[in-house]
Write a protein that holds these residues in place. Structure first.
Motif, mmCIF file in Angstrom:
data_model
loop_
_atom_site.group_PDB
_atom_site.id
_atom_site.type_symbol
_atom_site.label_atom_id
_atom_site.label_comp_id
_atom_site.label_asym_id
_atom_site.label_seq_id
_atom_site.Cartn_x
_atom_site.Cartn_y
_atom_site.Cartn_z
ATOM 1 N N GLN A 206 0.842 -1.214 0.000
ATOM 2 C CA GLN A 206 0.000 0.000 0.000
ATOM 3 C C GLN A 206 0.876 1.264 0.000
ATOM 4 O O GLN A 206 0.603 2.232 -0.727
ATOM 5 C CB GLN A 206 -0.912 0.029 1.237
ATOM 6 C CG GLN A 206 -1.871 1.215 1.232
ATOM 7 C CD GLN A 206 -2.255 1.689 2.632
ATOM 8 O OE1 GLN A 206 -2.071 2.846 2.996
ATOM 9 N NE2 GLN A 206 -2.804 0.786 3.421
ATOM 10 N N ALA A 207 1.945 1.251 0.801
ATOM 11 C CA ALA A 207 2.838 2.422 0.857
ATOM 12 C C ALA A 207 3.455 2.680 -0.513
ATOM 13 O O ALA A 207 3.581 3.837 -0.948
ATOM 14 C CB ALA A 207 3.923 2.198 1.911
ATOM 15 N N ILE A 208 3.842 1.599 -1.194
ATOM 16 C CA ILE A 208 4.430 1.750 -2.526
ATOM 17 C C ILE A 208 3.411 2.351 -3.491
ATOM 18 O O ILE A 208 3.722 3.278 -4.251
ATOM 19 C CB ILE A 208 4.946 0.380 -3.025
ATOM 20 C CG1 ILE A 208 6.190 -0.014 -2.229
ATOM 21 C CG2 ILE A 208 5.228 0.398 -4.533
ATOM 22 C CD1 ILE A 208 6.640 -1.450 -2.415
ATOM 23 N N GLU A 209 2.190 1.866 -3.437
ATOM 24 C CA GLU A 209 1.151 2.397 -4.333
ATOM 25 C C GLU A 209 0.865 3.867 -4.044
ATOM 26 O O GLU A 209 0.689 4.672 -4.955
ATOM 27 C CB GLU A 209 -0.142 1.589 -4.184
ATOM 28 C CG GLU A 209 -0.081 0.261 -4.893
ATOM 29 C CD GLU A 209 -1.487 -0.313 -5.099
ATOM 30 O OE1 GLU A 209 -1.806 -1.253 -4.362
ATOM 31 O OE2 GLU A 209 -2.227 0.191 -5.962
ATOM 32 N N ARG A 210 0.797 4.195 -2.763
ATOM 33 C CA ARG A 210 0.560 5.605 -2.409
ATOM 34 C C ARG A 210 1.697 6.481 -2.956
ATOM 35 O O ARG A 210 1.465 7.551 -3.502
ATOM 36 C CB ARG A 210 0.450 5.789 -0.882
ATOM 37 C CG ARG A 210 -0.723 5.101 -0.208
ATOM 38 C CD ARG A 210 -2.069 5.530 -0.766
ATOM 39 N NE ARG A 210 -2.245 6.978 -0.730
ATOM 40 C CZ ARG A 210 -2.979 7.680 -1.594
ATOM 41 N NH1 ARG A 210 -3.618 7.077 -2.577
ATOM 42 N NH2 ARG A 210 -3.085 8.989 -1.475
ATOM 43 N N ALA A 211 2.938 6.009 -2.784
ATOM 44 C CA ALA A 211 4.086 6.799 -3.264
ATOM 45 C C ALA A 211 4.047 6.936 -4.782
ATOM 46 O O ALA A 211 4.335 8.012 -5.319
ATOM 47 C CB ALA A 211 5.388 6.140 -2.817
ATOM 48 N N LEU A 258 6.367 2.595 17.673
ATOM 49 C CA LEU A 258 7.381 3.565 18.110
ATOM 50 C C LEU A 258 8.298 3.944 16.955
ATOM 51 O O LEU A 258 9.205 4.757 17.114
ATOM 52 C CB LEU A 258 8.174 2.979 19.285
ATOM 53 C CG LEU A 258 7.292 2.588 20.487
ATOM 54 C CD1 LEU A 258 8.124 1.913 21.578
ATOM 55 C CD2 LEU A 258 6.545 3.801 21.047
ATOM 56 N N LEU A 259 8.068 3.307 15.805
ATOM 57 C CA LEU A 259 8.682 3.726 14.537
ATOM 58 C C LEU A 259 7.676 4.711 13.927
ATOM 59 O O LEU A 259 6.656 4.301 13.368
ATOM 60 C CB LEU A 259 8.888 2.526 13.608
ATOM 61 C CG LEU A 259 9.777 1.401 14.138
ATOM 62 C CD1 LEU A 259 9.682 0.170 13.242
ATOM 63 C CD2 LEU A 259 11.233 1.862 14.256
ATOM 64 N N GLY A 260 7.938 5.990 14.077
ATOM 65 C CA GLY A 260 6.923 6.997 13.747
ATOM 66 C C GLY A 260 6.539 6.965 12.275
ATOM 67 O O GLY A 260 7.400 7.056 11.399
ATOM 68 N N ILE A 261 5.243 6.821 12.010
ATOM 69 C CA ILE A 261 4.763 6.799 10.624
ATOM 70 C C ILE A 261 3.933 8.044 10.308
ATOM 71 O O ILE A 261 3.215 8.084 9.314
ATOM 72 C CB ILE A 261 3.952 5.512 10.317
ATOM 73 C CG1 ILE A 261 2.803 5.335 11.334
ATOM 74 C CG2 ILE A 261 4.863 4.294 10.291
ATOM 75 C CD1 ILE A 261 1.869 4.170 10.991
ATOM 76 N N ARG A 265 1.893 8.972 6.848
ATOM 77 C CA ARG A 265 0.432 9.200 6.902
ATOM 78 C C ARG A 265 0.090 10.551 6.278
ATOM 79 O O ARG A 265 -0.835 10.660 5.465
ATOM 80 C CB ARG A 265 -0.044 9.197 8.358
ATOM 81 C CG ARG A 265 -0.144 7.836 9.030
ATOM 82 C CD ARG A 265 -0.822 8.047 10.394
ATOM 83 N NE ARG A 265 -0.787 6.899 11.269
ATOM 84 C CZ ARG A 265 -1.647 5.867 11.215
ATOM 85 N NH1 ARG A 265 -2.579 5.837 10.295
ATOM 86 N NH2 ARG A 265 -1.546 4.875 12.079
ATOM 87 N N ARG A 266 0.860 11.568 6.698
ATOM 88 C CA ARG A 266 0.539 12.949 6.310
ATOM 89 C C ARG A 266 0.798 13.191 4.821
ATOM 90 O O ARG A 266 -0.061 13.733 4.125
ATOM 91 C CB ARG A 266 1.413 13.898 7.155
ATOM 92 C CG ARG A 266 1.088 15.364 7.047
ATOM 93 C CD ARG A 266 1.947 16.195 7.990
ATOM 94 N NE ARG A 266 3.354 16.218 7.630
ATOM 95 C CZ ARG A 266 4.328 15.646 8.305
ATOM 96 N NH1 ARG A 266 4.071 14.976 9.421
ATOM 97 N NH2 ARG A 266 5.584 15.728 7.899
ATOM 98 N N VAL A 267 1.962 12.785 4.329
ATOM 99 C CA VAL A 267 2.354 13.141 2.958
ATOM 100 C C VAL A 267 1.830 12.134 1.938
ATOM 101 O O VAL A 267 1.352 12.510 0.875
ATOM 102 C CB VAL A 267 3.893 13.271 2.844
ATOM 103 C CG1 VAL A 267 4.291 13.685 1.426
ATOM 104 C CG2 VAL A 267 4.430 14.255 3.870
ATOM 105 N N LEU A 268 1.927 10.852 2.270
ATOM 106 C CA LEU A 268 1.542 9.819 1.296
ATOM 107 C C LEU A 268 0.098 9.351 1.470
ATOM 108 O O LEU A 268 -0.445 8.674 0.605
ATOM 109 C CB LEU A 268 2.471 8.594 1.418
ATOM 110 C CG LEU A 268 3.972 8.844 1.192
ATOM 111 C CD1 LEU A 268 4.757 7.543 1.356
ATOM 112 C CD2 LEU A 268 4.234 9.468 -0.182
ATOM 113 N N GLY A 269 -0.504 9.662 2.610
ATOM 114 C CA GLY A 269 -1.828 9.106 2.897
ATOM 115 C C GLY A 269 -1.742 7.629 3.255
ATOM 116 O O GLY A 269 -2.727 6.889 3.149
#
Ligand SMILES: NC(=O)c1ccc[n+]([C@@H]2O[C@H](COP(=O)([O-])OP(=O)(O)OC[C@H]3O[C@@H](n4cnc5c(N)ncnc54)[C@H](O)[C@@H]3O)[C@@H](O)[C@H]2O)c1
Length: 281
Positions: A206-211, A258-261, A265-269
């Motif tokens: 999902q992160a890859i698709e958002r990017a 604790l690995l801040g995402i 969340r903000r830039v990539l959704g």
């Protein structure tokens, strides 16, 4: 989009290939090993000639709108340090360089949580960790991930219309891995090496698709982790036991990563949907 995916036979790549195709993308899969089937092309990414040829287009088909580069020796200790450096650095340089030369202006690739200072034998500067402090690689594998980020910074400086996204993935997991998670609770230190983080491969996809869809031009790194930790024990207890002197910069939920995402969340959704807690009784 017409996408070239490297590392398509790997743990993350297999899931990314499936998800990108399911969502309608035209994906050519590249790896040094893989199935003899349409849409897969065997390649050694350390050979620039092969990479330049592949990214120009396979067979007589056209080239690509974007490159998703996941191929690497995926950890330290699997091969010698020299083999890891030579393979990973050459592969990434070749992929970035060929893409730039061929006019492909969108690259999404796998960086790593390791650049945050894993295994945190030296505690992180603060918790939750984020993308704001300088990389602290502690292995040759992680040095390469750090150098790749710097390479990306220089290339976008040279090419103002180029977008490179470095996704600092946490430890990649599939549903069959989750049965082991309850055993982690017995020892707070057993998984302190990555601040008790993980990422479900489907959320990695999902992160890859958002990017691919929304990443701005320029280079940015993003931590990509699940929304929760691998532990049932609460964060306050874990931090007090293992990192008692490390500042906690904001309120964190009982099991919040604790690995801040926050940046992803903000830039990539980015919105991780999968938790081990939904898979284990
Ligand atoms: N697995 C994790 O926990 C994790 C965590 C953070 C980052 N990453 C990164 O994510 C990416 C994918 O990791 P993974 O777990 O799927 O690894 P994996 O080893 O399962 O897959 C990597 C794939 O890359 C291919 N490859 C390696 N060198 C190649 C070369 N020279 N030419 C062509 N193909 C080559 C391998 O054959 C393999 O199929 C890697 O870049 C890794 O460093 C993984």
């Amino acid at each position: 989009m017409r996408i070239a995916l490297t590392g398509s036979t790997g743990k993350l790549g297999t899931v990314v290939l499936r998800e990108l195709r399911d969502h309608g993308h035209d994906v050519v899969a590249f790896d040094v090993v893989g199935p003899r089937e349409p849409g897969f092309v065997q390649i050694d990414l350390t050979d620039y000639g092969q990479v330049a040829d592949a990214l120009a287009g396979v067979d007589r088909a056209a080239g690509f709108d974007a490159v998703v580069h996941l191929a690497a020796i995926p950890a330290s200790g699997l091969r010698t340090d020299v083999a890891t450096f030579h393979n990973n650095m050459a592969a990434t340089f070749n992929v970035f360089w060929a893409a730039v030369r061929l006019g492909i202006r969108r690259i999404v690739y796998a960086s790593s949580e390791t650049v945050l200072g894993l295994p945190f034998d030296v505690p992180p500067p603060y918790i939750p960790v984020d993308e704001e402090y300088a990389a602290r690689p502690e292995s040759v594998y992680s040095i390469v991930k750090t150098l790749e980020e710097q390479l990306a910074r220089e290339l976008v400086r040279w090419h103002p219309d180029l977008s490179i996204t470095g996704l600092r993935f946490s430890n990649v997991m599939n549903p069959e891995d989750y049965a082991a998670f309850p055993s982690y609770d017995a020892d707070a230190r057993a998984r302190k090496w990555n601040l008790w983080g993980y990422i479900d491969a489907r959320d990695g996809a999902q992160a890859i698709e958002r990017a691919l869809e929304v990443a701005p031009i320029g280079f940015e790194p993003y931590i990509i982790a699940a929304a929760d930790t691998v532990m049932s024990r609460p964060n306050a207890e874990l931090i007090a036991e293992v990192f008692p002197d490390t500042p906690v910069t904001r309120e964190v939920g009982e099991h919040e990563t604790l690995l801040g995402i926050d940046k992803a969340r903000r830039v990539l959704g980015f919105d991780p949907r999968h938790s081990w807690r939904d898979h284990v009784e």
